[in-house]
Design a protein around this motif. Sequence first.
Motif, PDB file in Angstrom:
ATOM      1  N   LEU A  76       0.949  -1.201  -0.028  1.00 38.57           N
ATOM      2  CA  LEU A  76       0.078   0.066   0.002  1.00 38.57           C
ATOM      3  C   LEU A  76       0.766   1.100  -0.078  1.00 38.57           C
ATOM      4  O   LEU A  76       0.329   2.385  -0.739  1.00 38.57           O
ATOM      5  CB  LEU A  76      -1.012  -0.066   1.147  1.00 38.57           C
ATOM      6  CG  LEU A  76      -1.850  -1.213   1.196  1.00 38.57           C
ATOM      7  CD1 LEU A  76      -2.671  -0.944   2.396  1.00 38.57           C
ATOM      8  CD2 LEU A  76      -3.056  -1.151   0.048  1.00 38.57           C
ATOM      9  N   ALA A  77       2.063   1.043   0.715  1.00 38.09           N
ATOM     10  CA  ALA A  77       2.814   2.434   0.628  1.00 38.09           C
ATOM     11  C   ALA A  77       3.902   2.383  -0.252  1.00 38.09           C
ATOM     12  O   ALA A  77       4.557   3.687  -0.433  1.00 38.09           O
ATOM     13  CB  ALA A  77       3.282   2.533   2.382  1.00 38.09           C
ATOM     14  N   VAL A  78       4.217   1.487  -0.808  1.00 41.49           N
ATOM     15  CA  VAL A  78       5.396   1.445  -1.755  1.00 41.49           C
ATOM     16  C   VAL A  78       5.104   1.086  -3.084  1.00 41.49           C
ATOM     17  O   VAL A  78       5.525   1.753  -4.290  1.00 41.49           O
ATOM     18  CB  VAL A  78       6.735   0.758  -1.167  1.00 41.49           C
ATOM     19  CG1 VAL A  78       7.809   0.717  -2.308  1.00 41.49           C
ATOM     20  CG2 VAL A  78       7.251   1.497   0.161  1.00 41.49           C
ATOM     21  N   VAL A  79       4.493  -0.166  -3.201  1.00 46.03           N
ATOM     22  CA  VAL A  79       4.542  -0.809  -4.654  1.00 46.03           C
ATOM     23  C   VAL A  79       3.211  -0.085  -5.579  1.00 46.03           C
ATOM     24  O   VAL A  79       3.572   0.514  -6.469  1.00 46.03           O
ATOM     25  CB  VAL A  79       3.882  -2.290  -4.352  1.00 46.03           C
ATOM     26  CG1 VAL A  79       3.738  -2.782  -5.730  1.00 46.03           C
ATOM     27  CG2 VAL A  79       5.152  -3.002  -3.651  1.00 46.03           C
ATOM     28  N   LEU A  80       2.084   0.176  -4.760  1.00 44.57           N
ATOM     29  CA  LEU A  80       0.930   0.915  -5.338  1.00 44.57           C
ATOM     30  C   LEU A  80       1.418   2.283  -5.919  1.00 44.57           C
ATOM     31  O   LEU A  80       0.764   2.662  -6.992  1.00 44.57           O
ATOM     32  CB  LEU A  80      -0.254   0.590  -4.917  1.00 44.57           C
ATOM     33  CG  LEU A  80      -0.984  -0.846  -4.667  1.00 44.57           C
ATOM     34  CD1 LEU A  80      -2.141  -0.789  -3.832  1.00 44.57           C
ATOM     35  CD2 LEU A  80      -1.347  -1.070  -5.959  1.00 44.57           C
ATOM     36  N   PRO A  81       1.717   3.117  -4.828  1.00 49.22           N
ATOM     37  CA  PRO A  81       2.113   4.468  -5.248  1.00 49.22           C
ATOM     38  C   PRO A  81       3.149   4.543  -6.424  1.00 49.22           C
ATOM     39  O   PRO A  81       2.971   5.377  -7.350  1.00 49.22           O
ATOM     40  CB  PRO A  81       2.829   5.230  -4.091  1.00 49.22           C
ATOM     41  CG  PRO A  81       2.027   4.429  -3.012  1.00 49.22           C
ATOM     42  CD  PRO A  81       1.829   2.893  -3.377  1.00 49.22           C
ATOM     43  N   GLY A  82       4.050   3.598  -6.339  1.00 47.02           N
ATOM     44  CA  GLY A  82       5.186   3.630  -7.426  1.00 47.02           C
ATOM     45  C   GLY A  82       4.600   3.136  -8.653  1.00 47.02           C
ATOM     46  O   GLY A  82       5.063   3.500  -9.674  1.00 47.02           O
ATOM     47  N   ALA A  83       3.759   2.239  -8.615  1.00 44.42           N
ATOM     48  CA  ALA A  83       3.007   1.752 -10.115  1.00 44.42           C
ATOM     49  C   ALA A  83       1.960   2.483 -10.574  1.00 44.42           C
ATOM     50  O   ALA A  83       1.486   2.349 -11.501  1.00 44.42           O
ATOM     51  CB  ALA A  83       2.842   0.238  -9.633  1.00 44.42           C
ATOM     52  N   SER A  84       1.285   3.379  -9.680  1.00 45.83           N
ATOM     53  CA  SER A  84       0.128   4.043 -10.043  1.00 45.83           C
ATOM     54  C   SER A  84       0.232   5.005 -11.385  1.00 45.83           C
ATOM     55  O   SER A  84      -0.666   4.938 -11.878  1.00 45.83           O
ATOM     56  CB  SER A  84      -0.167   5.017  -9.006  1.00 45.83           C
ATOM     57  OG  SER A  84       0.851   5.838  -8.512  1.00 45.83           O
ATOM     58  N   PRO A  85       1.295   5.413 -11.808  1.00 46.98           N
ATOM     59  CA  PRO A  85       1.503   6.424 -13.058  1.00 46.98           C
ATOM     60  C   PRO A  85       1.159   5.188 -14.079  1.00 46.98           C
ATOM     61  O   PRO A  85       0.279   5.280 -15.105  1.00 46.98           O
ATOM     62  CB  PRO A  85       3.027   6.620 -13.169  1.00 46.98           C
ATOM     63  CG  PRO A  85       3.018   7.092 -11.702  1.00 46.98           C
ATOM     64  CD  PRO A  85       2.533   6.048 -10.864  1.00 46.98           C
ATOM     65  N   ARG A  86       1.755   3.895 -14.133  1.00 50.03           N
ATOM     66  CA  ARG A  86       1.576   3.140 -15.158  1.00 50.03           C
ATOM     67  C   ARG A  86       0.149   2.327 -15.040  1.00 50.03           C
ATOM     68  O   ARG A  86      -0.519   2.157 -16.094  1.00 50.03           O
ATOM     69  CB  ARG A  86       2.559   1.887 -15.077  1.00 50.03           C
ATOM     70  CG  ARG A  86       4.003   2.261 -15.368  1.00 50.03           C
ATOM     71  CD  ARG A  86       4.181   2.672 -16.680  1.00 50.03           C
ATOM     72  NE  ARG A  86       3.893   1.588 -17.560  1.00 50.03           N
ATOM     73  CZ  ARG A  86       5.136   0.824 -17.751  1.00 50.03           C
ATOM     74  NH1 ARG A  86       6.299   0.822 -17.491  1.00 50.03           N
ATOM     75  NH2 ARG A  86       4.871  -0.130 -18.920  1.00 50.03           N
ATOM     76  N   ILE A  87      -0.398   2.346 -13.641  1.00 53.03           N
ATOM     77  CA  ILE A  87      -1.807   1.511 -13.922  1.00 53.03           C
ATOM     78  C   ILE A  87      -2.665   2.787 -14.481  1.00 53.03           C
ATOM     79  O   ILE A  87      -3.640   2.459 -15.340  1.00 53.03           O
ATOM     80  CB  ILE A  87      -1.895   1.443 -12.296  1.00 53.03           C
ATOM     81  CG1 ILE A  87      -1.380   0.155 -11.706  1.00 53.03           C
ATOM     82  CG2 ILE A  87      -3.494   1.115 -11.888  1.00 53.03           C
ATOM     83  CD1 ILE A  87      -1.365   0.238 -10.221  1.00 53.03           C
ATOM     84  N   VAL A  88      -2.476   3.954 -13.891  1.00 51.21           N
ATOM     85  CA  VAL A  88      -3.498   4.918 -14.591  1.00 51.21           C
ATOM     86  C   VAL A  88      -3.526   5.079 -15.887  1.00 51.21           C
ATOM     87  O   VAL A  88      -4.416   5.482 -16.921  1.00 51.21           O
ATOM     88  CB  VAL A  88      -3.236   6.494 -13.959  1.00 51.21           C
ATOM     89  CG1 VAL A  88      -4.377   7.409 -14.369  1.00 51.21           C
ATOM     90  CG2 VAL A  88      -3.809   6.205 -12.368  1.00 51.21           C
ATOM     91  N   THR A  89      -2.099   5.007 -16.671  1.00 46.81           N
ATOM     92  CA  THR A  89      -2.092   5.048 -18.172  1.00 46.81           C
ATOM     93  C   THR A  89      -2.828   3.953 -18.502  1.00 46.81           C
ATOM     94  O   THR A  89      -3.542   4.071 -19.660  1.00 46.81           O
ATOM     95  CB  THR A  89      -0.506   4.858 -18.482  1.00 46.81           C
ATOM     96  OG1 THR A  89       0.048   6.017 -17.911  1.00 46.81           O
ATOM     97  CG2 THR A  89      -0.414   4.907 -19.920  1.00 46.81           C
ATOM     98  N   GLY A  90      -2.714   2.799 -18.101  1.00 43.91           N
ATOM     99  CA  GLY A  90      -3.397   1.516 -18.606  1.00 43.91           C
ATOM    100  C   GLY A  90      -5.115   1.818 -18.440  1.00 43.91           C
ATOM    101  O   GLY A  90      -5.797   1.490 -19.392  1.00 43.91           O
ATOM    102  N   MET A  91      -5.440   2.308 -17.514  1.00 40.30           N
ATOM    103  CA  MET A  91      -6.911   2.720 -17.443  1.00 40.30           C
ATOM    104  C   MET A  91      -7.336   3.724 -18.222  1.00 40.30           C
ATOM    105  O   MET A  91      -8.533   3.604 -19.026  1.00 40.30           O
ATOM    106  CB  MET A  91      -6.888   3.330 -15.921  1.00 40.30           C
ATOM    107  CG  MET A  91      -6.759   2.305 -14.765  1.00 40.30           C
ATOM    108  SD  MET A  91      -7.167   2.726 -12.931  1.00 40.30           S
ATOM    109  CE  MET A  91      -8.919   3.332 -13.155  1.00 40.30           C
TER     110      MET A  91
END
Length: 256
Positions: A165-180
């Motif tokens: 919650l504190a490291v992985v998801l924030p770090g991956a969130s730009p790529r996740i939002v791009t996919g969305m």
Amino acid sequence: MVTLARKALLSLGLPAVLFALWWFASAGSTSFYFPPLSAITAEFGETWTPERWRDDVLPSITRLAAGYTASAAAGIALGVLIGRTRWLFHLTEPVLEFARAVPPPVLVPVIMLFAGIGDAMKIAVIVSGCIWPILLNTVAGVRSVEPVQLDTAAAFRLGRTRTLLAVVLPGASPRIVTGMRQALAIGVILMVVSEMFAAQSGLGFAIVQFQRSYAIPAMWSGILLLGCLGAALAALFTVFDRAVLHWYHHQRAEEV
């Protein structure tokens, strides 16, 4: 306020110019299949009444929302699992690459065999296309998190859940939002495609009915409405993007 007004002008300037060019270029058109834009806009108000919005537009938006939400939930969950598990990533990578290469429209007849011709089929078609950009971008985002950050989290003994919650998801969130964002455009396309097969409501169904009854201005008005819907959804997603990734955009702005 000046900056917002400038951005609004830049965003609306080109569409306004293109609309004006279409209006004047088609003004003298006598083609049955390519009527003047003035005839299309005149037909727009007569065609898209509150009843048709209720019977066709709202069902389309509801199916898109259901399919897109299911795709986001499944894509992010599976993407995090695959991205965080090395052996699972190597095991599933060939299958994922094969599955995403299959065009979703060709799956419509197959999905109809299992899901029938109701809303479940249409939602399943949307999911079959939307899930891949979200899933693959999530996997890539999770795997691109800096090892130093993960080592730091391990040194502080945050645990798997807190690290996620504190490291992985924030770090991956730009790529996740791009996919969305990519999935949203695909979802609009598949929403229309799914409604062209054995449907009784929806934007795709209405456009096909207009075409079959040779109501060409009404058909073009449906295409115009579909474009406006896509633009509105893109604008809403931009607001979502800015809200979720405000820290990321602020960081990028400082780097520039």
